[in-house]
Write an enzyme that holds these catalytic residues in place. Structure first.
Site, PDB file in Angstrom:
ATOM      1  N   LYS A   1      -8.108  14.200   4.670  1.00 26.15           N
ATOM      2  CA  LYS A   1      -7.253  13.010   4.618  1.00 26.15           C
ATOM      3  C   LYS A   1      -6.209  13.166   5.703  1.00 26.15           C
ATOM      4  CE  LYS A   1      -6.215  14.107   0.240  1.00 26.15           C
ATOM      5  NZ  LYS A   1      -6.421  12.842  -0.447  1.00 26.15           N
ATOM      6  N   ARG A   2      -5.401  12.141   5.950  1.00 23.91           N
ATOM      7  CA  ARG A   2      -4.325  12.286   6.921  1.00 23.91           C
ATOM      8  C   ARG A   2      -3.392  13.411   6.522  1.00 23.91           C
ATOM      9  NH1 ARG A   2      -3.727   8.409  11.123  1.00 23.91           N
ATOM     10  NH2 ARG A   2      -1.865   9.577  11.694  1.00 23.91           N
TER      11      ARG A   2
ATOM     12  N   LYS B   1       1.143  14.616   0.896  1.00 26.78           N
ATOM     13  CA  LYS B   1      -0.229  14.903   0.453  1.00 26.78           C
ATOM     14  C   LYS B   1      -0.413  16.395   0.168  1.00 26.78           C
ATOM     15  CE  LYS B   1      -2.213  10.949   2.979  1.00 26.78           C
ATOM     16  NZ  LYS B   1      -2.854  10.071   1.971  1.00 26.78           N
TER      17      LYS B   1
ATOM     18  N   THR C   1      -8.357   6.836  -1.866  1.00 29.58           N
ATOM     19  CA  THR C   1      -9.714   6.317  -2.011  1.00 29.58           C
ATOM     20  C   THR C   1     -10.715   7.438  -1.758  1.00 29.58           C
ATOM     21  OG1 THR C   1      -9.407   5.497   0.244  1.00 29.58           O
ATOM     22  CG2 THR C   1      -9.354   3.869  -1.515  1.00 29.58           C
TER      23      THR C   1
ATOM     24  N   LYS D   1     -14.511   8.624  -3.473  1.00 30.27           N
ATOM     25  CA  LYS D   1     -15.738   8.983  -2.740  1.00 30.27           C
ATOM     26  C   LYS D   1     -16.279  10.326  -3.220  1.00 30.27           C
ATOM     27  CE  LYS D   1     -13.740   6.468   1.084  1.00 30.27           C
ATOM     28  NZ  LYS D   1     -12.849   6.547   2.239  1.00 30.27           N
TER      29      LYS D   1
ATOM     30  N   HIS E   1       0.805  -1.236   0.000  1.00 34.25           N
ATOM     31  CA  HIS E   1       0.000   0.000   0.000  1.00 34.25           C
ATOM     32  C   HIS E   1       0.830   1.273   0.000  1.00 34.25           C
ATOM     33  CE1 HIS E   1      -3.977  -1.842   0.879  1.00 34.25           C
ATOM     34  NE2 HIS E   1      -3.239  -2.761   1.482  1.00 34.25           N
TER      35      HIS E   1
END
Ligand code: 26W
Length: 828
Positions: free
Chosen positions: A562-563, A568, A670, A674, A374
């Protein structure tokens, strides 16, 4: 009964739950259960009582199908998959179970008549936050799809007493509080003491030769009792009820007896008890940096050993077949490397307990285990120091050593003299055990989680392994359950979809493609617009209640949840907000569609840099939200304690989805799926599954910007990027960076110096400055496009239409046929 896919679909249509014949039956049972459970009448009971009552009723109705599912799996000898994961981020289960049981409307109506509001009952459920983020939520979506596709498959995890920490913001800083989610009884679980097993730690191994066989005698170990708690996993409109088995660590009975004999021993016992219980005490809150903590290794072995023992026990209980054919009956899925000890633990059981020789045991093991990777972040790779590993798991260490030796010998035979290649591939090197290597060597399948990610694994990160085992590597692009993320979280959108294209999409989410026809349909567009506005109003209200900030529902809701990780690039988002603010300060009348930037993110408690970014977002929010000069054109909201249930409120209200990781870094993502499914347009890099979203919707329906993964990887390999050049040449960038140090944010001037230096002195590892210009440009496009609502709605509908591919039902069908070799099984 076994059925083919087609028959299965037919069967699905006629199946269905008839738990409550009608509203009256439900109401009667509800009042009765409330009285039995809480000894209260309706008018004395609280929302928690109502929640517990409804939960208990549902679980007890489910138990009949749960028992028959287990019985029929066992009797048929059908092959089953066991998904081993250190994390299952389940969120709430009440509403999703009700949807799957097809009782949402009957219960809603019944409750309404009793004067009870379902939504407020549902809010009483504490999220089961037994995961950090992507990996744990994926596991939860997978369980839902496995049961909904009537596949025989179960989850195997840890029942942490404390889930992921609760985040509080104090003066804009993240503070972590323990998440004691089991304060109230957890209605969905059943303790199964009768299925407890012992797990051994420490001690030493004596080797003896008896009748020519080498025997391994593990001595002086500490025994931990592993007690399973089972949670039913209910399939959608079928009779399948699979199991999520979560393990809890308790003192073993023998230790208890031994210690309880006198007073001194009693205190020793209390210490011992505490140390044992610590194994399932809390979830490690870091999903970015590997930390070689002994307790974490204990957790991993605890999960793997308990899980395998219980599966093999039940296998032996129900059949007298030899474990020789184990791979025909079971697949053990290794969710990232965290449960990779399955490989040596299965070897141990097969050899030491079941009497197989090495070669036979190895063949069984490598035909039974499959592994998913992952992440390619090097700092997240698990590498255990040999000394720690050997001390905690002496017998397992011997086995890993032997696996390594045999593997290296094989490599030597194929590539004699190639020392570099062999030491690159070795499982043990530099006094460390490389868990990814163990997982790859011990599994028959290795998969990545999006096309790009798998290519990067094959061509770069794991290229050496790909050369040795090309046949093992495959891709399974992630997915999300459309039942939770569309039907449950956005029921109005779901019913408009059904009105337009019928209800087949519910069981065949690819049918959403039928919406393409409606992309330009004015009446349908109007409905989509109305749903979005309604959802935005609900979120605006929530934001006001939680933060006091008033946001304009007609502004663009631009969301990044998100985290928090440097890769990111929440920082890129904040820099863009600072730039917009600077423009507005220069000219508050500039022509722009008002924007509301919404963030939700937890940082790992020890991730100082990530925590600084949270403080920066909050600081900027404070300046922007309180400046009347900019006429409310900009609002910034940071929602505290982002979670699954909060995501369900935010995502349906988003116009813009921020998926802006440095290309090559996000394995899949993911959240991107969504948002797309709920009609938000993506602004994103060509990273992870964004690439496939882009392929599906086409360039005109997504805002792509920034470096490609190829370019990023080339910079990493060959250099050539100088962040300071951009700082020197782009005045917007210079202003924003200087503002970090000049007290613009009202803070002292050192607060954000680490961010400043990370970018300029450490040369901006994640290319924030490099992508800044194209990001700003993409946002200008967003602004322009949004003004043409018809065009925007068309794009939005096209996104929804193409989101069917990203249902986890698709992902799971692929796992089932291409990796696990399991088939739908009709529970009767
Ligand atoms: C050792 C600490 C640790 C813990 C967890 C390292 C790494 C992890 C996970 C593998 C991180 C994770 O959640 N990865 C995410 O997995 C999602 C599901 O496949 C992907 O969508 C995300 O892109 C990926 O970051």
């Amino acid at each position: 009964m076994r059925v083919s896919n087609n028959e299965n679909h037919e069967a699905l249509k006629i199946e269905g739950s008839n738990i409550f014949a009608d509203k009256q039956t439900f109401m009667k049972e509800f009042v009765q259960t409330l009285a039995t459970n809480s000894s209260k009448a309706l008018d004395e009971a609280s929302s928690i009582d109502f929640y517990n009552t409804l939960g208990t009723m549902i679980r007890s109705h489910v138990s009949k199908n749960w028992i028959s599912t287990n019985k029929q799996y066992n009797q048929s000898g059908e092959k089953q998959v066991y998904y081993f994961s250190m994390e299952f981020l389940m969120g709430r289960l009440l509403q999703s179970n009700m949807l799957n049981l097809n009782i949402l409307s009957v219960v809603n109506e019944g409750l309404e008549e009793l004067g009870i509001n379902f939504a407020s009952i549902s809010e009483e459920e504490h999220d089961a936050g037994l995961g950090n983020g992507g990996l744990g939520r994926l596991a939860a979506c997978f369980l839902d799809s496995i049961a909904s596709l009537q596949l025989p498959g179960h989850g195997c995890g840890i029942r942490y007493k404390y889930g992921l920490f609760e985040q509080k913001l104090i003066d804009g800083y993240q503070v972590e509080l323990p998440d004691y989610w089991l304060k109230e009884d957890y209605v969905w679980e059943v303790r199964r003491s009768d299925r407890s097993v012992n797990v051994r730690f420490g001690g030493y191994v004596e080797t003896k030769v008896v009748d020519g066989d080498i025997l391994f005698d593990h001595k002086n170990y500490e025994t931990v009792l592993a007690v399973p708690y089972d949670v039913p996993v209910v399939g959608f409109e079928n009779k399948t009820v699979n199991t999520l088995r979560l393990w809890s660590a308790e003192p073993s009975n023998s230790e208890q007896d031994f210690h309880s004999s006198n007073r001194e021993n009693y205190y020793k016992f209390l210490n011992y008890k505490r140390s044992i219980e610590s194994i399932s005490e809390f979830l490690y809150p870091d999903d970015s940096h590997f930390e070689g903590k002994k307790l974490r290794l204990k957790q991993q072995y605890f999960l793997v050993s308990a899980g395998l023992q219980s599966i093999l026990n039940s296998y032996k209980r129900r059949s007298n077949q030899s474990l020789q054919d184990l791979h025909d009956k079971a697949t053990f899925h290794i969710n990232d490397t965290h449960p990779a000890l399955i490989v040596p633990e299965l070897m141990r059981i097969l050899m030491d307990d079941e009497g197989f020789g090495w070669d036979e045991a190895w063949e069984i093991t490598t035909k039974t285990c499959a592994y998913t990777n992952h992440t390619t972040l090097v700092e997240a790779l698990e590498k255990w120091p040999v000394s720690l590993f050997q001390e905690l798991l002496p017998r397992i260490y011997m086995i890993v050593e032997e696996i390594n030796e045999r593997f290296c010998r094989e490599l030597w035979a194929k590539h004699p003299g190639e020392y570099d290649r062999i030491s690159d591939l070795a499982i043990i090197a530099h006094n460390q055990i490389r868990m990814a290597h163990l997982a790859i060597v011990g599994s028959f399948s290795v998969n990545g989680v999006a096309k790009l990610h798998t290519e990067i694994l094959k061509q770069r990160e794991m290229n050496n392994f790909y050369t040795v085992f090309p046949e093992k590597f495959n891709n399974k692009t992630n997915g999300i359950t459309h039942r939770r993320w569309l039907m449950n979280s956005n029921p109005k959108l779901s019913s408009y979809i059904t009105e337009a294209i019928g209800q087949r999409w519910i069981k065949q989410p690819r049918d959403l493609i039928g919406l393409v026809k409606y992309a330009k349909d004015a009446a349908f567009q109007e409905k989509i617009a109305k749903v979005k506005l309604d959802n935005k109003l609900i979120l605006a209200d929530y934001i006001k209640n939680k933060t006091g900030i008033i946001v304009d529902e007609h502004s663009i809701f631009d969301v990044q949840v998100k985290r928090l990780h440097a890769y990111k690039r929440q920082l890129l988002n904040v820099f863009h907000i600072m730039e917009l603010y600077n423009l507005l300060r220069e000219n508050p009348n500039i022509d722009m569609v008002p924007r509301t930037f919404i963030f939700g993110a937890k940082a790992a408690p020890s991730y100082t840099f990530a925590k600084k970014i949270i403080k920066l977002i909050n600081t900027v929010a404070n300046v922007v939200n309180n400046d009347p000069y900019i006429q409310g054109k900009l609002k910034v909201v940071f929602l505290e304690n982002y979670s699954v249930s909060m995501a369900e409120k935010i995502i349906p209200a988003a116009d813009v989805s921020e998926q802006i990781s440095t290309a090559s870094k996000e394995a899949s993502g993911t959240g991107n799926m969504k948002f797309m499914m709920n009609g938000a347009l993506t602004i994103g890099t060509l990273d992870g599954a964004n690439v496939e979203i882009h392929d599906m919707v086409g360039n005109e329906n997504i805002f792509i910007f920034g470096l490609t993964s190829e370019q990023v990887l080339n910079y990493y390999n060959y250099g050539g990027y100088v962040a300071r050049d951009i700082y020197n040449c782009d005045p917007r960038v210079r202003t924003v960076l200087d503002q970090l140090l000049d007290g613009f944010c009202g803070n002292d001037k050192v607060e954000f110096k680490d961010i400043y230096y990370q970018i300029l002195s450490n040369n901006d590892e994640y290319f924030v400055l490099k992508d800044f210009d194209s990001y700003v440009e993409a946002h200008q496009k967003v602004d322009l496009n949004y003004r043409d609502q018809k065009e925007w709605l068309k794009k939005s509908i096209i996104n929804i239409a193409h989101s069917g591919k990203f249902s986890s039902d698709r992902t799971i069908s692929e796992y089932a046929t291409e990796i696990w070799g399991i088939r739908p099984f009709l529970v009767e």
